[in-house]
Motif scaffolding. Structure first.
Motif, PDB file in Angstrom:
ATOM      1  N   VAL A 296      -4.664   2.918   4.255  1.00 18.33           N
ATOM      2  CA  VAL A 296      -4.640   1.915   3.192  1.00 18.33           C
ATOM      3  C   VAL A 296      -5.553   0.765   3.618  1.00 18.33           C
ATOM      4  O   VAL A 296      -5.517   0.332   4.778  1.00 18.33           O
ATOM      5  CB  VAL A 296      -3.217   1.394   2.941  1.00 18.33           C
ATOM      6  N   HIS A 297      -6.382   0.261   2.683  1.00 19.69           N
ATOM      7  CA  HIS A 297      -7.413  -0.715   3.024  1.00 19.69           C
ATOM      8  C   HIS A 297      -7.291  -1.998   2.199  1.00 19.69           C
ATOM      9  O   HIS A 297      -7.019  -1.940   0.997  1.00 19.69           O
ATOM     10  CB  HIS A 297      -8.810  -0.116   2.795  1.00 19.69           C
ATOM     11  N   TRP A 298      -7.513  -3.118   2.868  1.00 17.57           N
ATOM     12  CA  TRP A 298      -7.610  -4.427   2.227  1.00 17.57           C
ATOM     13  C   TRP A 298      -8.775  -5.191   2.861  1.00 17.57           C
ATOM     14  O   TRP A 298      -9.300  -4.780   3.897  1.00 17.57           O
ATOM     15  CB  TRP A 298      -6.354  -5.272   2.444  1.00 17.57           C
ATOM     16  N   VAL A 299      -9.128  -6.337   2.285  1.00 14.82           N
ATOM     17  CA  VAL A 299     -10.062  -7.271   2.921  1.00 14.82           C
ATOM     18  C   VAL A 299      -9.282  -8.498   3.375  1.00 14.82           C
ATOM     19  O   VAL A 299      -8.619  -9.157   2.566  1.00 14.82           O
ATOM     20  CB  VAL A 299     -11.201  -7.681   1.967  1.00 14.82           C
ATOM     21  N   PHE A 300      -9.353  -8.788   4.678  1.00 16.33           N
ATOM     22  CA  PHE A 300      -8.719  -9.967   5.249  1.00 16.33           C
ATOM     23  C   PHE A 300      -9.735 -10.704   6.115  1.00 16.33           C
ATOM     24  O   PHE A 300     -10.827 -10.189   6.389  1.00 16.33           O
ATOM     25  CB  PHE A 300      -7.503  -9.588   6.107  1.00 16.33           C
TER      26      PHE A 300
ATOM     27  N   VAL B  55       5.425   3.472   2.131  1.00 15.01           N
ATOM     28  CA  VAL B  55       4.977   2.243   1.478  1.00 15.01           C
ATOM     29  C   VAL B  55       4.896   1.169   2.557  1.00 15.01           C
ATOM     30  O   VAL B  55       5.853   0.961   3.293  1.00 15.01           O
ATOM     31  CB  VAL B  55       5.942   1.796   0.365  1.00 15.01           C
ATOM     32  N   VAL B  56       3.755   0.507   2.665  1.00 12.82           N
ATOM     33  CA  VAL B  56       3.593  -0.581   3.635  1.00 12.82           C
ATOM     34  C   VAL B  56       3.609  -1.899   2.889  1.00 12.82           C
ATOM     35  O   VAL B  56       3.042  -2.029   1.808  1.00 12.82           O
ATOM     36  CB  VAL B  56       2.296  -0.403   4.461  1.00 12.82           C
ATOM     37  N   ASN B  57       4.290  -2.882   3.460  1.00 18.94           N
ATOM     38  CA  ASN B  57       4.474  -4.197   2.841  1.00 18.94           C
ATOM     39  C   ASN B  57       3.985  -5.269   3.807  1.00 18.94           C
ATOM     40  O   ASN B  57       4.440  -5.320   4.953  1.00 18.94           O
ATOM     41  CB  ASN B  57       5.954  -4.391   2.502  1.00 18.94           C
TER      42      ASN B  57
ATOM     43  N   SER C 233      -4.642  -8.076  -4.286  1.00 19.49           N
ATOM     44  CA  SER C 233      -4.276  -6.836  -4.961  1.00 19.49           C
ATOM     45  C   SER C 233      -3.711  -5.859  -3.946  1.00 19.49           C
ATOM     46  O   SER C 233      -3.767  -6.088  -2.729  1.00 19.49           O
ATOM     47  CB  SER C 233      -5.494  -6.226  -5.671  1.00 19.49           C
ATOM     48  N   SER C 234      -3.178  -4.757  -4.442  1.00 21.40           N
ATOM     49  CA  SER C 234      -2.630  -3.726  -3.570  1.00 21.40           C
ATOM     50  C   SER C 234      -3.757  -3.042  -2.807  1.00 21.40           C
ATOM     51  O   SER C 234      -4.919  -3.040  -3.227  1.00 21.40           O
ATOM     52  CB  SER C 234      -1.859  -2.701  -4.389  1.00 21.40           C
ATOM     53  N   GLY C 235      -3.386  -2.446  -1.674  1.00 17.77           N
ATOM     54  CA  GLY C 235      -4.371  -1.763  -0.856  1.00 17.77           C
ATOM     55  C   GLY C 235      -4.862  -0.478  -1.504  1.00 17.77           C
ATOM     56  O   GLY C 235      -4.177   0.135  -2.312  1.00 17.77           O
ATOM     57  N   VAL C 236      -6.073  -0.066  -1.117  1.00 22.92           N
ATOM     58  CA  VAL C 236      -6.689   1.160  -1.625  1.00 22.92           C
ATOM     59  C   VAL C 236      -6.546   2.249  -0.578  1.00 22.92           C
ATOM     60  O   VAL C 236      -6.922   2.056   0.585  1.00 22.92           O
ATOM     61  CB  VAL C 236      -8.176   0.923  -1.957  1.00 22.92           C
ATOM     62  N   THR C 237      -6.009   3.408  -0.982  1.00 22.64           N
ATOM     63  CA  THR C 237      -5.759   4.507  -0.051  1.00 22.64           C
ATOM     64  C   THR C 237      -6.921   5.483  -0.060  1.00 22.64           C
ATOM     65  O   THR C 237      -7.345   5.969  -1.110  1.00 22.64           O
ATOM     66  CB  THR C 237      -4.464   5.240  -0.417  1.00 22.64           C
ATOM     67  N   LEU C 238      -7.431   5.758   1.138  1.00 26.53           N
ATOM     68  CA  LEU C 238      -8.565   6.664   1.316  1.00 26.53           C
ATOM     69  C   LEU C 238      -8.551   7.149   2.757  1.00 26.53           C
ATOM     70  O   LEU C 238      -8.294   6.367   3.678  1.00 26.53           O
ATOM     71  CB  LEU C 238      -9.879   5.937   1.003  1.00 26.53           C
ATOM     72  N   ASN C 239      -8.828   8.452   2.960  1.00 27.80           N
ATOM     73  CA  ASN C 239      -8.880   9.021   4.320  1.00 27.80           C
ATOM     74  C   ASN C 239      -7.602   8.727   5.109  1.00 27.80           C
ATOM     75  O   ASN C 239      -7.648   8.326   6.280  1.00 27.80           O
ATOM     76  CB  ASN C 239     -10.087   8.495   5.085  1.00 27.80           C
ATOM     77  N   ASP C 240      -6.453   8.898   4.457  1.00 30.79           N
ATOM     78  CA  ASP C 240      -5.138   8.734   5.099  1.00 30.79           C
ATOM     79  C   ASP C 240      -4.905   7.311   5.608  1.00 30.79           C
ATOM     80  O   ASP C 240      -4.151   7.106   6.569  1.00 30.79           O
ATOM     81  CB  ASP C 240      -4.973   9.725   6.264  1.00 30.79           C
TER      82      ASP C 240
ATOM     83  N   GLY D  34       0.846  -1.184   0.000  1.00 24.92           N
ATOM     84  CA  GLY D  34       0.000   0.000   0.000  1.00 24.92           C
ATOM     85  C   GLY D  34       0.879   1.230   0.000  1.00 24.92           C
ATOM     86  O   GLY D  34       2.050   1.177   0.408  1.00 24.92           O
ATOM     87  N   PHE D  35       0.341   2.348  -0.472  1.00 25.74           N
ATOM     88  CA  PHE D  35       1.132   3.567  -0.620  1.00 25.74           C
ATOM     89  C   PHE D  35       0.298   4.759  -0.168  1.00 25.74           C
ATOM     90  O   PHE D  35      -0.880   4.870  -0.526  1.00 25.74           O
ATOM     91  CB  PHE D  35       1.541   3.736  -2.085  1.00 25.74           C
ATOM     92  N   GLY D  36       0.901   5.631   0.645  1.00 22.04           N
ATOM     93  CA  GLY D  36       0.182   6.804   1.119  1.00 22.04           C
ATOM     94  C   GLY D  36       1.108   7.911   1.548  1.00 22.04           C
ATOM     95  O   GLY D  36       2.333   7.745   1.628  1.00 22.04           O
ATOM     96  N   PHE D  37       0.515   9.068   1.861  1.00 19.65           N
ATOM     97  CA  PHE D  37       1.260  10.257   2.274  1.00 19.65           C
ATOM     98  C   PHE D  37       0.865  10.633   3.688  1.00 19.65           C
ATOM     99  O   PHE D  37      -0.327  10.720   4.014  1.00 19.65           O
ATOM    100  CB  PHE D  37       0.979  11.420   1.322  1.00 19.65           C
ATOM    101  N   ASP D  38       1.863  10.856   4.531  1.00 17.34           N
ATOM    102  CA  ASP D  38       1.667  11.280   5.915  1.00 17.34           C
ATOM    103  C   ASP D  38       1.875  12.789   5.990  1.00 17.34           C
ATOM    104  O   ASP D  38       3.012  13.269   5.938  1.00 17.34           O
ATOM    105  CB  ASP D  38       2.664  10.543   6.821  1.00 17.34           C
ATOM    106  N   ASP D  39       0.771  13.556   6.111  1.00 17.63           N
ATOM    107  CA  ASP D  39       0.906  15.011   6.115  1.00 17.63           C
ATOM    108  C   ASP D  39       1.323  15.565   7.475  1.00 17.63           C
ATOM    109  O   ASP D  39       1.564  16.761   7.619  1.00 17.63           O
ATOM    110  CB  ASP D  39      -0.389  15.682   5.642  1.00 17.63           C
TER     111      ASP D  39
END
Length: 406
Positions: free
Chosen positions: A255-259, A208-210, A246-253, A196-201
């Motif tokens: 990263v999301h997956w289904v587990f 990047v999270v692995n 698949s890769s995680g989806v970034t939303l509202n700061d 997953g990929f995101g920005f920390d403001d």
């Protein structure tokens, strides 16, 4: 005055391209003598692509457009003022960019991009050897020498993208400027892993999270920081990964997956990019009523809201949307007029009524008010060969100088 200067910049840029245009330079307006800080305030309000093109006008313009602090300010102002120039990046044999704001036309026009390892023959051979080693069958192999089959798109955030142009390599990439940075080696040969990929403001950092499977129900979590240019081990998680491919989806700061958790419940697992903590959100109970023998769920971003989409061998005609982020009781089912086996929202029009969707390998423009749909093509791209895509914001952010800026 701002308009006059911008008009002059456009003329100056055009006049540097050909001999005929240089002959007209004598008839062009006299240069406008403005303080550098005023010119900076004007340039910072222009689209990133236009600013990059103005680099050849003067040393001042070149210096400003190459300044990391200027790039940050320009991107922040663009996002804050809601003047984002949206683009779509498409991976299908090669990488392509197209204007997302032009989705109302019949066909989208793509521009081929330069990207890391694009023309590297060793990359092509490495890909073939990898498939041979893993006994896979590569169905869609383009016969053109050394032409990539896929560039995996990990995600997009705050003007940069994370991509994997070949197995074992991750890059932070700016499609607008073409700049890229290869991350220190972290990808392993494990059977399952996701990113997953995101920005920390808060810390002003790209991360990047692995997640790598140590066993069927244990995930090792590591996080990469662009500022420090290092990976660090974070923790282990107790989840099964039967839904996550698949890769995680970034939303509202986050990263999301289904587990699937230790209680055998399917959940949306969210990784907060700022706090680096995980939280669970239960799936809507009715979503689990899918009776297909092969059942899979993926998350998406639908008009800025978290959504849950089926991914089965059988067809569905609905999608679940979380109206209030983080509130499990706000899941709402939306019926659509199309049947799908797999679907991914790619972005929406500014009024939010029309959404660009990837449905079973086709690109579809769908209106959620009228339920009208229209299949789109991309000039220069064979969608029949399959594709993946993601939206991004144009910027001048350089992944190579970012971590060295105070």
């Amino acid at each position: 005055m701002y308009k006059k200067l911008i008009d002059f910049l456009g003329e100056a840029l055009t006049e540097t391209t050909t001999k005929n245009e240089r002959r007209r330079r004598e008839a062009s307006p006299e240069p406008i003598d403005l303080p550098p800080e005023i010119i900076r305030e004007i340039l910072i309000r222009l689209p990133a692509k236009s600013i990059g093109r103005f680099r050849c006008v003067s040393k001042l313009f070149s210096s400003l457009s190459s300044d990391p602090n200027f790039a940050k300010s320009q991107l922040n102002l663009t996002i804050r003022n809601d003047t984002v120039h949206r683009k779509l990046i498409v991976s299908s044999h090669n990488l392509y960019a197209l204007d997302f704001d032009g989705i109302r036309i019949r066909d989208l026009v793509a521009k081929e991009l330069d990207y890391p390892l694009k023309d590297d023959p060793s990359n092509f051979n490495e890909m073939i050897n990898s498939y041979v080693r893993e006994n896979r069958v590569m169905i869609r192999l383009n016969p053109e020498p050394y032409r990539r089959n896929w560039v995996e798109i990990i995600g997009s955030s705050h003007g940069l993208m994370c991509i994997s142009p070949c197995e074992g390599a991750l890059f932070l990439y700016n499609p607008t400027t073409g700049e890229s940075k290869r991350l220190p080696h972290k990808i392993t040969g494990e059977e399952f892993q996701t990113h997953g990929f995101g920005f920390d403001d808060v810390t002003d950092d790209y991360k990047v999270v692995n997640l790598v499977a140590e066993s069927d129900n244990v995930l090792n979590v590591s996080v990469y920081s662009l500022k420090s240019d290092t990976w660090r081990r974070l923790r282990d998680l107790n989840y099964e990964h039967k839904d996550c491919f698949s890769s995680g989806v970034t939303l509202n700061d986050a990263v999301h997956w289904v587990f699937t958790n230790h209680n055998n419940e399917r959940v949306v697992l969210a990784f907060d990019v700022k706090t680096e903590e995980f939280r669970e959100m239960l799936l809507p109970g009715e979503a689990e009523d899918c009776g297909h023998s092969y059942r899979n769920f993926v998350v998406g971003d639908l008009n800025g809201r978290l959504c849950l989409v089926y991914s089965c061998y059988e067809v569905h005609d609905d999608v679940w949307v979380m109206d209030e982020y983080g509130v499990e009781s706000s899941w709402r089912r939306i019926r659509i007029s199309l049947l799908y086996r797999s679907m991914k929202p790619l972005g929406s029009s500014k009024d939010g009524e029309e959404v660009l969707l990837e449905i079973d390998g086709d690109m579809v423009l769908y209106n959620f008010s009228s339920h009208a749909s229209r299949y789109l093509g991309i000039r220069g791209v064979k969608l029949s060969d399959g594709f993946e895509a993601d939206a991004y914001v144009e910027s001048l952010i350089s992944p190579n100088s970012y971590g060295f800026v105070n």
